[in-house]
Structures are given as C-alpha cells and as structure tokens.
Write an enzyme that holds these catalytic residues in place. Structure first.
Site, PDB file in Angstrom:
ATOM      1  CE  LYS A 152      26.194   9.380  34.669  1.00  0.00           C
ATOM      2  NZ  LYS A 152      27.095   8.493  35.170  1.00  0.00           N
ATOM      3  CD  GLN A 204      28.872  10.099  38.316  1.00  0.00           C
ATOM      4  OE1 GLN A 204      28.111   9.513  37.585  1.00  0.00           O
ATOM      5  NE2 GLN A 204      29.776  10.630  37.268  1.00  0.00           N
ATOM      6  CG  ASP A 212      28.299   2.823  36.316  1.00  0.00           C
ATOM      7  OD1 ASP A 212      27.945   3.341  35.294  1.00  0.00           O
ATOM      8  OD2 ASP A 212      28.512   3.260  37.444  1.00  0.00           O
TER       9      ASP A 212
HETATM   10  N1  L34 Z   1      29.874   5.236  38.415  1.00  0.00           N
HETATM   11  N2  L34 Z   1      30.845   7.215  37.419  1.00  0.00           N
HETATM   12  C1  L34 Z   1      30.174   6.137  37.373  1.00  0.00           C
HETATM   13  N3  L34 Z   1      29.779   5.849  35.916  1.00  0.00           N
HETATM   14  C2  L34 Z   1      29.948   6.615  34.917  1.00  0.00           C
HETATM   15  O1  L34 Z   1      29.783   6.146  33.823  1.00  0.00           O
HETATM   16  C3  L34 Z   1      30.787   7.616  35.151  1.00  0.00           C
HETATM   17  N4  L34 Z   1      31.414   8.586  34.201  1.00  0.00           N
HETATM   18  C4  L34 Z   1      32.597   9.248  34.020  1.00  0.00           C
HETATM   19  C5  L34 Z   1      32.870   9.886  35.686  1.00  0.00           C
HETATM   20  N5  L34 Z   1      32.341   9.077  36.628  1.00  0.00           N
HETATM   21  C6  L34 Z   1      31.447   8.121  36.554  1.00  0.00           C
HETATM   22  C7  L34 Z   1      30.613   9.377  33.456  1.00  0.00           C
HETATM   23  O2  L34 Z   1      28.962   9.436  33.942  1.00  0.00           O
HETATM   24  C8  L34 Z   1      32.612  10.394  32.978  1.00  0.00           C
HETATM   25  N6  L34 Z   1      31.016  10.575  32.882  1.00  0.00           N
HETATM   26  C9  L34 Z   1      30.472  11.296  31.933  1.00  0.00           C
HETATM   27  C10 L34 Z   1      29.092  11.499  32.076  1.00  0.00           C
HETATM   28  C11 L34 Z   1      28.449  12.467  31.297  1.00  0.00           C
HETATM   29  C12 L34 Z   1      29.434  13.542  30.583  1.00  0.00           C
HETATM   30  C13 L34 Z   1      30.552  13.362  30.971  1.00  0.00           C
HETATM   31  C14 L34 Z   1      31.125  12.486  31.615  1.00  0.00           C
HETATM   32  C15 L34 Z   1      28.391  14.453  29.813  1.00  0.00           C
HETATM   33  O3  L34 Z   1      27.380  14.791  30.279  1.00  0.00           O
HETATM   34  N7  L34 Z   1      29.286  15.350  29.091  1.00  0.00           N
HETATM   35  C16 L34 Z   1      28.733  16.594  28.373  1.00  0.00           C
HETATM   36  C17 L34 Z   1      29.266  17.966  28.868  1.00  0.00           C
HETATM   37  C18 L34 Z   1      29.118  18.062  30.371  1.00  0.00           C
HETATM   38  C19 L34 Z   1      29.676  19.416  30.797  1.00  0.00           C
HETATM   39  O4  L34 Z   1      28.863  20.381  30.241  1.00  0.00           O
HETATM   40  O5  L34 Z   1      30.555  19.457  31.691  1.00  0.00           O
HETATM   41  C20 L34 Z   1      29.243  16.206  26.993  1.00  0.00           C
HETATM   42  O6  L34 Z   1      28.717  16.859  25.990  1.00  0.00           O
HETATM   43  O7  L34 Z   1      30.207  15.516  26.710  1.00  0.00           O
END
Ligand code: L34
Length: 278
Positions: free
Chosen positions: A49, A93, A116
């Site tokens: 982020k 988060q 959010d």
């Molecule tokens: N307050 N909490 C709040 N807002 C959110 O919108 C979230 N979420 C979920 C968990 N808690 C939260 C997220 O941001 C899930 N989530 C989230 C955000 C980004 C990614 C995954 C979950 C992400 O960047 N995923 C990458 C891979 C990451 C890795 O390598 O571990 C992807 O390509 O899917």
C-alpha cells in the site's frame, strides 16, 4: 482454456489514472496507514500500500504500533488522524490483536476519511446505492470483471462467503449492476450445485483448494479473492486453479489478481476522500 485476468495490469491502469489526476490538478493527498502487531501477511500488504501511494503521488504516513497496544491507544491515534488536515484517508489494517475490538476502531474513523468503507455510515450508503467510497476489494473485483468486457446485467452471480469486508458488499455491488446474486456460506445446502449455476463465481472463503472443477459451469468467470498459504507456505487462493482454469472463460490468478486491485481501489478512494474534504 481460460483467459487470465491480469490484476497487475488493470491495477496499474487505475493507479496511473489516480496519479495523472493528482499531478494535473496539483493536489496534496495523504493516507495514514496504521498497522498493529507483527502479522507477517499484514506487513506485506501494508508495504504494498505504501509503494502504491508513492506510485500515485500520495503521501503515506505509517503508524506501526506494537502488538500490546491497547484499544484506548489506538482510538486516541484515530482521533488524532481524524483531526489532521494532511490526512485524507485512514486505513487501519485488519486483523487487530485480540485485546482490541475492531468494531470500536472502525466506528471511530471519521466516515469521510474511511477509505476502506467499513464504517456503518458508509456501509449503509452503499446499501442505498448513494456512496462516497466503495469497499476496496469488491470494487476491485468489479473492475476485473469489467476488464473482460462482460456486462453483468442479468448474469447469475454466486458469491461464496458472507463477511462484512468482502462477501456482503460484493453481493451488493453485483446487485447494483443488475446481476441475480446468490450468497453462499458454510450452511448452504449443496454448495456445488448452487455454484454451478454461476456465470460469475466469486470466492471469498479463505481456504486453499476450496473451489473445485465440479463447482464451476463451463465458460464461467471465476474470481478468486482468497489469500491463503498452502502446506509449502506458498501463496494461493481459494480456487483449485489447475482443474478449474480449463473450464472457465476467465479466471484471476493468486497472486496478481484481486490483491493488487484492492490496493489500487484504496488509492482511488483516498483521492475521492480528498475531494470530499475540500
Ligand atoms: N483495513 N484491512 C483493511 N483493509 C483492507 O483492504 C484489508 N485487506 C485484507 C486484509 N486486511 C485489510 C487487504 O488490504 C486483504 N488485503 C490485501 C491487500 C493486498 C494484497 C493482499 C491482500 C496483495 O498485495 N496481494 C498480492 C500478493 C502479496 C504477497 O506476496 O503476499 C497479490 O498479488 O495478490
């Protein structure tokens, strides 16, 4: 053979648009990112982020608090951020350590800084269809569906999972675009049969290999919101990709699908928050 939906590419487009608007209008936009404790996955997401903020020309303010932070300390920080004019968006988060009640924290965030869209005021506005922010993950899923050129109107859509963060708002956004929506959960009878009706299947369960080929109609669009670790600690979604992919028309990968979109939509909401406050 399904076409892969490239969440990285679609998210880059969204971020480029946000950046272009911030630059062309010379806006100063700020996002506070609050992380409590040592959850490794949260750390990765929060870092992503912050990187996205940089790409978009949004100033990020990180608050990394220790695991033993009290609810009062976190609520006090939220109050401070609510009153800080440099902060347009506040993101706490989730999940939070167990001594902190998440509902109380969400309720404390000013609805106009709630990027959010978790606050009851924003949830209510989404329900009515008159909203300032869309919840990031469901909004990102809608963008991914649109990127396939599919018109959602009249489609059979099945959402697996009924969380406040994904399942419920996901169903609402699909409904706003005139889908026929079914929400499934752990008490659903004959889940596979219900899923097989879906033209668009969205899985937000949180269990690796949950969605199998027998649950998927030929030609369906399959969106995988899951973010799990398998036995080898490898990141994977809810969908048994290898067997589902041949049946689907389009499918999202994990990683590189919904995750990057969640972050791109957060950037969009932060810009929207700036306008809402000026
Ligand atoms: N307050 N909490 C709040 N807002 C959110 O919108 C979230 N979420 C979920 C968990 N808690 C939260 C997220 O941001 C899930 N989530 C989230 C955000 C980004 C990614 C995954 C979950 C992400 O960047 N995923 C990458 C891979 C990451 C890795 O390598 O571990 C992807 O390509 O899917």
């Amino acid at each position: 053979m399904a076409k892969l939906i490239d969440g990285k590419a679609v998210s880059q487009k969204v971020k480029d648009e946000v950046r272009a608007e911030i630059e062309s209008k010379g806006l100063k936009v700020g996002l506070a990112v609050v992380i409590v404790g040592n959850n490794q996955a949260s750390r990765v997401y929060v870092n992503n982020k912050k990187k996205a903020c940089e790409v978009c020309g949004i100033q990020s303010f990180e608050y990394a608090l220790p695991e033993e932070t009290t609810e009062k300390e976190l609520l006090d920080l939220v109050d401070t951020l609510n009153n800080d004019p440099k902060v347009n968006g506040i993101l706490v988060q989730l999940p939070l350590p167990k001594q902190i009640n998440e509902e109380n924290v969400i309720a404390r965030i000013s609805p106009i800084k709630d990027v959010d869209a978790f606050h009851a005021v924003n949830v209510g506005k989404i329900m009515i269809g008159n909203y300032s922010f869309l919840p990031c993950t469901p909004a990102g899923v809608m963008e991914l569906i649109h990127s396939t050129g599919t018109d959602v109107t009249g489609k059979e859509c099945v959402v697996i999972g009924r969380s406040n963060i994904v399942g419920k708002p996901m169903a609402m956004l699909l409904l706003h675009e005139n889908a026929t929506v079914t929400i499934c959960h752990s008490r659903t009878k004959d889940l596979a049969a219900v899923c097989r009706r879906a033209d668009i299947l969205v899985s937000a369960v949180g269990k690796a290999d949950f969605v199998t080929a027998d649950m998927v109609k030929d030609g369906a669009i399959v969106i995988d919101v899951g973010m799990n670790r398998n036995a080898e600690n490898k990141l994977c979604g809810d969908v048994k990709f290898d067997e589902v992919e041949p049946k689907a028309s389009y499918i999202t990968p994990v990683p590189g699908g919904v995750g990057p979109m969640t972050i791109a939509m957060l950037m969009k909401n932060t810009l929207a928050a700036k306008y809402l406050q000026s």
